[in-house]
Design a protein around this motif. Sequence first.
Motif, PDB file in Angstrom:
ATOM      1  N   VAL A  96       0.844  -1.196   0.000  1.00  0.00           N
ATOM      2  CA  VAL A  96       0.000   0.000   0.000  1.00  0.00           C
ATOM      3  C   VAL A  96       0.878   1.245   0.000  1.00  0.00           C
ATOM      4  O   VAL A  96       1.869   1.327   0.740  1.00  0.00           O
ATOM      5  CB  VAL A  96      -0.943   0.018   1.220  1.00  0.00           C
ATOM      6  N   VAL A  97       0.501   2.192  -0.843  1.00  0.00           N
ATOM      7  CA  VAL A  97       1.197   3.480  -0.945  1.00  0.00           C
ATOM      8  C   VAL A  97       0.134   4.574  -0.853  1.00  0.00           C
ATOM      9  O   VAL A  97      -0.988   4.399  -1.332  1.00  0.00           O
ATOM     10  CB  VAL A  97       1.964   3.589  -2.285  1.00  0.00           C
ATOM     11  N   TYR A  98       0.487   5.690  -0.247  1.00  0.00           N
ATOM     12  CA  TYR A  98      -0.462   6.795  -0.140  1.00  0.00           C
ATOM     13  C   TYR A  98      -0.449   7.635  -1.409  1.00  0.00           C
ATOM     14  O   TYR A  98       0.601   7.887  -2.005  1.00  0.00           O
ATOM     15  CB  TYR A  98      -0.136   7.662   1.072  1.00  0.00           C
ATOM     16  N   GLY A  99      -1.642   8.097  -1.789  1.00  0.00           N
ATOM     17  CA  GLY A  99      -1.795   8.828  -3.029  1.00  0.00           C
ATOM     18  C   GLY A  99      -1.437  10.299  -2.920  1.00  0.00           C
ATOM     19  O   GLY A  99      -1.225  10.836  -1.828  1.00  0.00           O
ATOM     20  N   GLY A 100      -1.422  10.960  -4.079  1.00  0.00           N
ATOM     21  CA  GLY A 100      -1.136  12.386  -4.147  1.00  0.00           C
ATOM     22  C   GLY A 100      -2.391  13.183  -4.451  1.00  0.00           C
ATOM     23  O   GLY A 100      -3.507  12.658  -4.429  1.00  0.00           O
TER      24      GLY A 100
END
Length: 269
Positions: A96-100
């Motif tokens: 999981v990666v956080y969005g921009g």
Amino acid sequence: MSSSLIDTWLVLPAAGIGSRMQADRPKQYLSMTVKGVTKTVIEFTLDHLLSYPYFKHSNIASAGFYKAIVVVTKGDPYWQEISTARGYDKHERILVVYGGSERCYSVLNALIAISQFENSEKKKDSDPSWVAVHDVARPCLSYHDLDALFSAVEDYPDGGILAAPVRDTMKRGGITESTSMTKSKVCSVIDHTVNREQLWHALTPQMFPLNSLLDNLQVALADGFEVTDEASAMEYGGAKPKLVDGRSDNLKITRPEDLTLAEFYLNNF
């Protein structure tokens, strides 16, 4: 399958709010019922693509995806609930990666995370990785189209995208002011008819070598270029991605009626 495609990462941007759905939650968290199973859109998409055959270091036509990067908004309560309930938070192939602030920045965050992961985990002499970016709101992607895309970009460094030839007559619109006896208003009118020869609807996945897409996306954004999809960033850098004819039922859920249509397609696959 070329060794250059052994490790292909899947990126699913899922940080958008989907305002055109007029729903109480982002569209990726709306529910669908397919063949008696009720899940959210993001679950159907993620489960379907993780089930696409993956055989590391093989030469078969369908190499599948190495790992999936799900890009969400930090603190997203819907994802947290689903991730815990379905065990995605413990899945060895899901990161999981956080969005921009926009989709292009969400994809950039994912590419940077992949690059960092590979620098820390992979051997220096390993084959270059590829990345396939897919709209999470496209749950109707067929394995046949995935096979075609993998095959088309084999040993082709500029990558490629799934796309559908335009069939309808296309109109370029313009804005004019319509005035009546009581009021005036701005409305859209036809400016001219567009030649549809070699005109395509861009679909996803869009698949490129990781390093090329990362470099081109960073340059395009730094230059202030409007990145509408991953292919546009590659084009900005001079690449000519392949157009791979894909099924028109690979629709993107955008409006309320699309959800019903996606259910219909999935129930009849």
